[in-house]
Design an enzyme around this catalytic site. Structure first.
Site, PDB file in Angstrom:
ATOM      1  N   ASP A  33       0.854  -1.184   0.000  1.00  0.00           N
ATOM      2  CA  ASP A  33       0.000   0.000   0.000  1.00  0.00           C
ATOM      3  C   ASP A  33       0.893   1.239   0.000  1.00  0.00           C
ATOM      4  O   ASP A  33       1.845   1.307   0.772  1.00  0.00           O
ATOM      5  CB  ASP A  33      -0.894  -0.019   1.249  1.00  0.00           C
ATOM      6  CG  ASP A  33      -2.036   0.965   1.185  1.00  0.00           C
ATOM      7  OD1 ASP A  33      -1.841   2.096   0.690  1.00  0.00           O
ATOM      8  OD2 ASP A  33      -3.131   0.618   1.654  1.00  0.00           O
ATOM      9  N   ASN A  89     -13.074  -3.627   4.043  1.00  0.00           N
ATOM     10  CA  ASN A  89     -14.044  -2.564   4.238  1.00  0.00           C
ATOM     11  C   ASN A  89     -15.084  -2.651   3.127  1.00  0.00           C
ATOM     12  O   ASN A  89     -14.723  -2.691   1.952  1.00  0.00           O
ATOM     13  CB  ASN A  89     -13.358  -1.201   4.200  1.00  0.00           C
ATOM     14  CG  ASN A  89     -12.217  -1.115   5.187  1.00  0.00           C
ATOM     15  OD1 ASN A  89     -12.271  -1.677   6.270  1.00  0.00           O
ATOM     16  ND2 ASN A  89     -11.159  -0.416   4.822  1.00  0.00           N
ATOM     17  N   GLN A  96     -14.422   2.069   2.909  1.00  0.00           N
ATOM     18  CA  GLN A  96     -13.977   1.598   1.597  1.00  0.00           C
ATOM     19  C   GLN A  96     -13.803   2.816   0.700  1.00  0.00           C
ATOM     20  O   GLN A  96     -14.726   3.617   0.533  1.00  0.00           O
ATOM     21  CB  GLN A  96     -14.970   0.619   0.961  1.00  0.00           C
ATOM     22  CG  GLN A  96     -14.464   0.032  -0.343  1.00  0.00           C
ATOM     23  CD  GLN A  96     -15.402  -0.998  -0.956  1.00  0.00           C
ATOM     24  OE1 GLN A  96     -16.506  -1.233  -0.472  1.00  0.00           O
ATOM     25  NE2 GLN A  96     -14.946  -1.611  -2.049  1.00  0.00           N
ATOM     26  N   HIS A 102     -10.880  -5.808  -1.877  1.00  0.00           N
ATOM     27  CA  HIS A 102      -9.493  -5.956  -1.443  1.00  0.00           C
ATOM     28  C   HIS A 102      -9.425  -6.230   0.049  1.00  0.00           C
ATOM     29  O   HIS A 102     -10.317  -5.855   0.809  1.00  0.00           O
ATOM     30  CB  HIS A 102      -8.644  -4.738  -1.801  1.00  0.00           C
ATOM     31  CG  HIS A 102      -9.133  -3.431  -1.253  1.00  0.00           C
ATOM     32  ND1 HIS A 102     -10.226  -2.764  -1.766  1.00  0.00           N
ATOM     33  CD2 HIS A 102      -8.655  -2.661  -0.247  1.00  0.00           C
ATOM     34  CE1 HIS A 102     -10.398  -1.626  -1.103  1.00  0.00           C
ATOM     35  NE2 HIS A 102      -9.470  -1.550  -0.164  1.00  0.00           N
ATOM     36  N   HIS A 104      -6.877  -5.710   3.341  1.00  0.00           N
ATOM     37  CA  HIS A 104      -5.708  -5.038   3.902  1.00  0.00           C
ATOM     38  C   HIS A 104      -5.035  -6.057   4.816  1.00  0.00           C
ATOM     39  O   HIS A 104      -5.684  -6.608   5.716  1.00  0.00           O
ATOM     40  CB  HIS A 104      -6.119  -3.827   4.750  1.00  0.00           C
ATOM     41  CG  HIS A 104      -6.736  -2.719   3.965  1.00  0.00           C
ATOM     42  ND1 HIS A 104      -5.996  -1.691   3.442  1.00  0.00           N
ATOM     43  CD2 HIS A 104      -8.025  -2.487   3.617  1.00  0.00           C
ATOM     44  CE1 HIS A 104      -6.799  -0.851   2.813  1.00  0.00           C
ATOM     45  NE2 HIS A 104      -8.042  -1.321   2.898  1.00  0.00           N
TER      46      HIS A 104
END
Length: 137
Positions: A33, A89, A96, A102, A104
């Protein structure tokens, strides 16, 4: 492969945008990220576009979970993380911000100051690069 031409994660999967990939397989891609909550914070995405948990197919969801587990192991083994948060999320109200499913994978360290929710902020590019080197060595 189902893609959304306006989706930043689809562009990363397609190689149209740069990323620091730490692991990938036929169904998923895991990359660091650029707004990390902690050093080593990794995003796991399916190669096919699905907006969120409600839209993703069972096979892609299982593949993302398996990749999340694999990445969590890397974070513990190579970055000496004391623990790992695996987060998803769903919807803007749940933080989100990119509407491509996705996970995390957030490594936790004994002295990290992270409290949830975190406020994403640009990370140090050199530090992210060094973390990538450690994870892909």
């Amino acid at each position: 492969m189902a893609q959304d031409p306006d989706c930043i994660f689809c562009k990363i999967v397609a190689g149209e945008l740069p990323s620091l990939v730490v692991a990938e397989d036929e169904r998923t891609v895991a990359f660091l990220d650029v707004n990390p909550a902690t050093p080593g914070h990794t995003i796991v995405v399916p190669r096919d576009h699905s907006a969120d948990l409600h839209a993703i197919g069972a096979e892609d969801l299982a593949a993302c979970a398996a990749m999340g587990q694999r990445v969590a192991g890397l974070l513990v083994d190579r970055l000496d993380a004391a623990g790992v948060n695996l987060l998803n999320n769903v919807g803007a109200a749940a933080w989100q911000t990119v509407f491509h499913f996705h996970l995390h994978v957030v490594p936790r360290y004994a002295d990290d100051p992270l409290t949830l929710p975190w406020i994403p902020a640009p990370g140090d590019r050199d530090e992210i690069g060094r973390t990538h080197a450690r994870l892909t060595a």
